[in-house]
Structures are given as structure tokens and as C-alpha cells.
Design an enzyme around this catalytic site. Structure first.
Site, PDB file in Angstrom:
ATOM      1  N   GLU A 259      -5.741  44.734 -35.460  1.00  0.00           N
ATOM      2  CA  GLU A 259      -6.788  43.890 -34.872  1.00  0.00           C
ATOM      3  C   GLU A 259      -6.454  42.412 -35.018  1.00  0.00           C
ATOM      4  O   GLU A 259      -7.118  41.684 -35.739  1.00  0.00           O
ATOM      5  CB  GLU A 259      -8.149  44.224 -35.494  1.00  0.00           C
ATOM      6  N   GLY A 261      -6.220  38.487 -34.200  1.00  0.00           N
ATOM      7  CA  GLY A 261      -6.912  37.433 -33.466  1.00  0.00           C
ATOM      8  C   GLY A 261      -5.919  36.313 -33.205  1.00  0.00           C
ATOM      9  O   GLY A 261      -5.403  36.126 -32.107  1.00  0.00           O
ATOM     10  N   TYR A 302      -9.980  24.174 -43.340  1.00  0.00           N
ATOM     11  CA  TYR A 302      -8.923  24.962 -43.981  1.00  0.00           C
ATOM     12  C   TYR A 302      -7.720  24.113 -44.389  1.00  0.00           C
ATOM     13  O   TYR A 302      -6.755  24.644 -44.922  1.00  0.00           O
ATOM     14  CB  TYR A 302      -8.390  26.041 -43.027  1.00  0.00           C
ATOM     15  N   CYS A 328     -19.678  10.690 -37.626  1.00  0.00           N
ATOM     16  CA  CYS A 328     -20.055   9.830 -38.743  1.00  0.00           C
ATOM     17  C   CYS A 328     -19.897  10.561 -40.068  1.00  0.00           C
ATOM     18  O   CYS A 328     -20.854  10.858 -40.785  1.00  0.00           O
ATOM     19  CB  CYS A 328     -21.471   9.329 -38.545  1.00  0.00           C
ATOM     20  N   GLU A 329     -18.676  10.940 -40.337  1.00  0.00           N
ATOM     21  CA  GLU A 329     -18.245  11.635 -41.550  1.00  0.00           C
ATOM     22  C   GLU A 329     -16.743  11.448 -41.531  1.00  0.00           C
ATOM     23  O   GLU A 329     -16.180  11.173 -40.485  1.00  0.00           O
ATOM     24  CB  GLU A 329     -18.483  13.144 -41.434  1.00  0.00           C
ATOM     25  N   TYR A 356      -9.958  30.272 -33.519  1.00  0.00           N
ATOM     26  CA  TYR A 356     -10.879  29.626 -34.461  1.00  0.00           C
ATOM     27  C   TYR A 356     -11.027  28.142 -34.175  1.00  0.00           C
ATOM     28  O   TYR A 356     -11.117  27.326 -35.084  1.00  0.00           O
ATOM     29  CB  TYR A 356     -10.432  29.872 -35.912  1.00  0.00           C
TER      30      TYR A 356
HETATM   31  C1  LIG Z   1     -10.983  37.937 -38.609  1.00  0.00           C
HETATM   32  C2  LIG Z   1     -10.585  39.329 -38.629  1.00  0.00           C
HETATM   33  C3  LIG Z   1      -9.411  39.742 -37.969  1.00  0.00           C
HETATM   34  C4  LIG Z   1      -8.471  38.783 -37.278  1.00  0.00           C
HETATM   35  O1  LIG Z   1      -7.735  38.001 -38.167  1.00  0.00           O
HETATM   36  P1  LIG Z   1      -6.576  37.027 -37.621  1.00  0.00           P
HETATM   37  O2  LIG Z   1      -6.046  36.348 -38.801  1.00  0.00           O
HETATM   38  O3  LIG Z   1      -7.187  36.101 -36.632  1.00  0.00           O
HETATM   39  O4  LIG Z   1      -5.556  37.868 -36.932  1.00  0.00           O
HETATM   40  C5  LIG Z   1      -9.140  41.087 -37.982  1.00  0.00           C
HETATM   41  N1  LIG Z   1      -9.945  41.990 -38.601  1.00  0.00           N
HETATM   42  C6  LIG Z   1     -11.076  41.620 -39.230  1.00  0.00           C
HETATM   43  C7  LIG Z   1     -11.931  42.640 -39.876  1.00  0.00           C
HETATM   44  C8  LIG Z   1     -11.429  40.285 -39.268  1.00  0.00           C
HETATM   45  O5  LIG Z   1     -12.545  39.922 -39.917  1.00  0.00           O
END
Ligand SMILES: *Cc1c(COP(=O)(O)O)cnc(C)c1O
Length: 411
Positions: A259, A261, A302, A328-329, A356
Site C-alpha cells: 500500500e 503512497g 517533518y 505570520c509564524e 502529503y
Molecule cells: C500512510 C500509510 C501508508 C502509506 O505510506 P507511504 O509512506 O506514503 O508509502 C500505507 N499504509 C498505511 C496503513 C498507512 O497509514
């Protein structure tokens, strides 16, 4: 996307603006697929929270990908984008039982990461297949803000609680069809990841009806030239071999799921902002842009690095700048960074702005969230309009107050 293309996007849609390259997303998707081409049934569930624009979800769907979701709202976005509920997995943390039940009703794969919830859900819906999220207690990366596998993490069911987990499964008669882990956001060392996988394989042996093993994500992408990244091809080779061995011992082939992202969308995105002001202090030259952490919070939140290029003057003499926002920070995007000479009005392009970035944008300082553009087949497609003043007021309820009359003092 050339600099000229990007400048044309700011001409047409204004600044600041997010631009995503569909070709790069497809490239990354296919790269991951190819790295695991020895696996008969590979599932790639895109983590919606990285970038949740519905056109991006449709793009992923067209590539054959499913979705990883963390809220019922993300599930609904995915369904609206036309994704088959069976290709959606829901991995919430700390949500109510009611929300989990609502998502289960939609036909989406439920992934539970808490024993108390598992017991309650199992007692009420013993026939709904459930995946369980294991915490193998292995740190995949170095940054504690994005590592979720350590002992005191709130994520997952501790591997040490396996006996209790098995008892709950037996008592409720529920059907566990998947085992999942997601150890954190940066896999720096494949061997560490493989060690965590062994724990997952070991846990999996306890369940007879598994349909899939989900190894989560954590693929690290490069943030600057020469930056370390996860070697997907090496991971593919090693994990595939190990997975096939597992299947042989298990007695049948099951699905391997990921999964990602960041891996799919980070590098596809550029954030384009205009330099409003150049300001010199005794020690620093500031370039102040028409944005702030309301639009891109990763550097402040981060400490993440985003390469910055002056696309209006790419061949200019390299000079040192601190790139800051208009909030303003303190909102510093980059400190003492070498960038081609900047003039007021120039457009700066921030790299790795796909994941993100927009999805964490806010209206702080009552600024509009930017437009989003998808670069697809050599053309810019608007996929989200820039907000307007009406958007700021939408959902606000105005109360009328009487204006107090100034008291007139008697002479
Ligand atoms: C955020 C998340 C991802 C994706 O993480 P990446 O670092 O963006 O690849 C996958 N699985 C779960 C459960 C997440 O919370």
C-alpha cells in the site's frame, strides 16, 4: 514536464499551484509491479491519504490499482472514483466501532489494529472476513515521527499479544483472511524489512483461511540527487522468493499486497510558488514566496527536504537563499539553499510535492488552498479549482450582534 510547461501552468492557473505528472505515477506503479512480476497475484493499494484528489484515484484505478484508506470518507471518495469495493482496504487507527461497521457494510476489506475492537467486531459480525494489523516491533527507518513499528507505537496489534489474539478469534469464530503490517515510512535497509516480513510469515501460519498478506509501505523515494532510496528491484527479488516459499509451505498461493503512497505520487508532484519579495538582512538573503505551511507543511512538520529550482531563471548564477513563506509564524521552506539567482516575480518549483503536500494543506491565515493540475498526455488539466472567498465562509454561521452605543457621560 519542462520548465516551460510549468511556467505555462502558472500563467494559466495562477500561483501557488500543485502540478502532478500522470506519466510519473504510471511509471512508479509499473516499476513496483515489474519488481514483483514473479508473484501470481500482486495487489497494489494506493494510500489515499498521500494525495486524495478524485482524478488521481481514477488514474490509479485505470492503472489497475486498488486503494488503502484510513477513514470512511476516503472509502467514499474511492467508491465515487469507481474503484471496486473489493479492491479497497480500510486500515483505520483509533476510530469508532460504528465507523468500522459502516465501512464493512460498503463491502470494503476491514483491517483491524486493536484487540478490543477485534473482539467487539468479531462478536457482532463473525462472518465478515477481517484482516489484522500486526506490529512486528521492527523499526524500518530512522525518523521517529514516521516510524510506527516500535514498542510504544499506537499502531497495530503487538506480535507479543498473539496468544490473546488467537483466543479472541477462536471465541468469536471470526474469519481472518489477511495479515498486515506497516512499519513506518522509510525503509532504508531491505534486510530490516525482510526481518519484519519473517515475523509476518510466522504470524500467518496461525490462520488457515488467509487470502492475502499485506506488507504495507515505507518505500523511500529520493528527495535530492544521490539521496538514498529503497531498492525496489532488490526488494522484489528477495521478498518474492521468500513469499513463494511461504506459499509452498502454507499449501496454496495467496495474494501479496502493498500500500504505497509516497512511492507512487511523491516525485510526480511539483509545487509552484511565486517570489513576492527579496529581503536582505545582515546575514541572510530571504526569498519570500506567496505561500507558507498552510500549503506545504512537510519542511516545518517533518524537517523534510524539498529541492527548489528557480524555473524562471534556471541558468542564473547560483546564490544562497533562505526560502520563507508569508505566514505570520516562522515558516522556513529551506535554509541557506543554493538556488539560481532569484528576482521578485520568479517562479520557484518545489520537488517531491505529490505526497502529503496538498492533502495536508489548510486555510491558516485565511488563505485559499491552491489549485491542482494534472499533466496528462502533454496537456495541463485542472483537477481542483483554487479556493475563493466564498469557500472561506462556507459552513461559517454568522451571528448578528447589536453594536453597543458609546456611553455619553453627563457633563
Ligand atoms: C500512510 C500509510 C501508508 C502509506 O505510506 P507511504 O509512506 O506514503 O508509502 C500505507 N499504509 C498505511 C496503513 C498507512 O497509514
Amino acid at each position: 514536464m519542462t520548465n516551460k510547461d510549468l511556467l505555462a501552468v502558472t500563467e494559466e492557473f495562477g500561483s501557488p499551484v500543485y502540478v502532478y505528472d500522470s506519466e510519473k505515477i504510471a511509471f512508479q506503479y509499473n516499476r513496483l509491479k515489474n519488481a514483483f512480476n514473479k508473484i501470481k497475484d500482486l495487489r497494489i493499494h494506493y494510500a489515499v491519504k498521500a494525495l486524495s484528489n478524485i482524478s488521481i484515484l481514477k488514474l490509479i484505478n485505470s492503472l489497475g490499482g486498488g486503494l488503502d484508506t484510513v477513514s470512511v470518507q476516503e472509502v467514499k471518495l474511492g467508491l465515487k472514483a469507481g474503484v471496486d469495493p473489493q479492491k479497497i482496504i480500510y486500515t483505520p487507527n483509533g476510530v469508532s466501532l460504528e465507523e468500522i461497521e459502516e465501512v464493512a457494510k460498503l463491502g470494503v476489506q476491514i483491517n483491524i489494529d486493536n484487540l478490543s475492537v477485534l473482539e467487539q467486531f468479531g462478536a457482532r459480525h463473525p462472518n465478515t472476513p477481517v484482516c489484522i494489523r500486526i506490529n512486528p516491533h521492527i523499526l524500518a527507518g530512522g525518523n521517529s515521527k514516521i516510524s510506527v513499528g516500535h514498542v510504544d507505537s499506537k499502531f497495530g496489534i503487538s506480535i507479543h499479544q498473539m496468544p490473546l489474539l488467537l483466543r479472541i478469534v477462536e471465541n468469536t469464530g471470526m474469519n481472518i483472511n489477511g495479515i498486515h503490517m506497516h512499519t513506518g515510512s522509510d525503509i532504508l535497509d531491505i534486510e530490516v524489512f525482510l526481518r519484519a516480513s519473517e515475523i509476518l510469515f510466522d504470524a500467518a501460519k496461525n490462520f488457515k483461511n488467509l487470502e492475502f498478506l499485506d506488507f504495507g509501505s515505507g518505500f523511500k523515494v529520493p528527495y535530492s540527487e544521490g539521496d538514498i532510496q529503497t531498492d525496489i528491484e532488490e526488494l522484489g527479488e528477495k521478498l518474492s522468493k521468500r513469499f513463494k516459499d511461504f506459499c509452498k509451505n502454507y499449501g496454496r498461493e495467496i495474494t501479496l499486497a502493498f500500500e504505497p503512497g509516497k512511492f507512487l505520487v511523491s516525485e510526480s508532484g511539483k509545487f509552484l510558488a511565486k517570489v513576492n519579495v527579496i529581503k536582505q538582512t545582515t546575514s541572510t538573503v530571504f526569498a519570500g514566496i506567496d505561500s507558507g505551511f498552510n500549503h506545504l507543511i512537510r519542511p516545518m512538520f517533518y524537517g523534510s527536504h524539498h529541492d527548489i529550482h528557480n524555473i524562471s531563471n534556471p541558468k542564473g548564477k547560483q546564490r544562497f537563499y533562505s526560502v520563507v513563506g508569508y505566514i505570520c509564524e516562522t515558516d522556513t521552506f529551506a535554509n541557506n539553499r543554493k538556488i539560481a539567482e532569484i528576482a521578485e516575480g520568479d517562479i520557484l518549483a518545489f520537488s517531491n510535492a505529490g505526497a502529503y503536500s496538498f492533502s495536508m494543506a489548510s486555510n491558516f491565515n485565511s488563505r485559499y488552498r491552491p489549485a491542482e493540475v494534472l499533466w496528462h498526455n502533454g496537456k495541463a488539466h485542472l483537477i481542483r479549482e483554487r479556493e475563493t472567498f466564498e469557500d472561506l465562509l462556507k459552513h461559517q454561521v454568522e451571528i448578528e450582534f447589536e453594536i453597543a452605543k458609546p456611553e455619553v457621560s453627563e457633563q
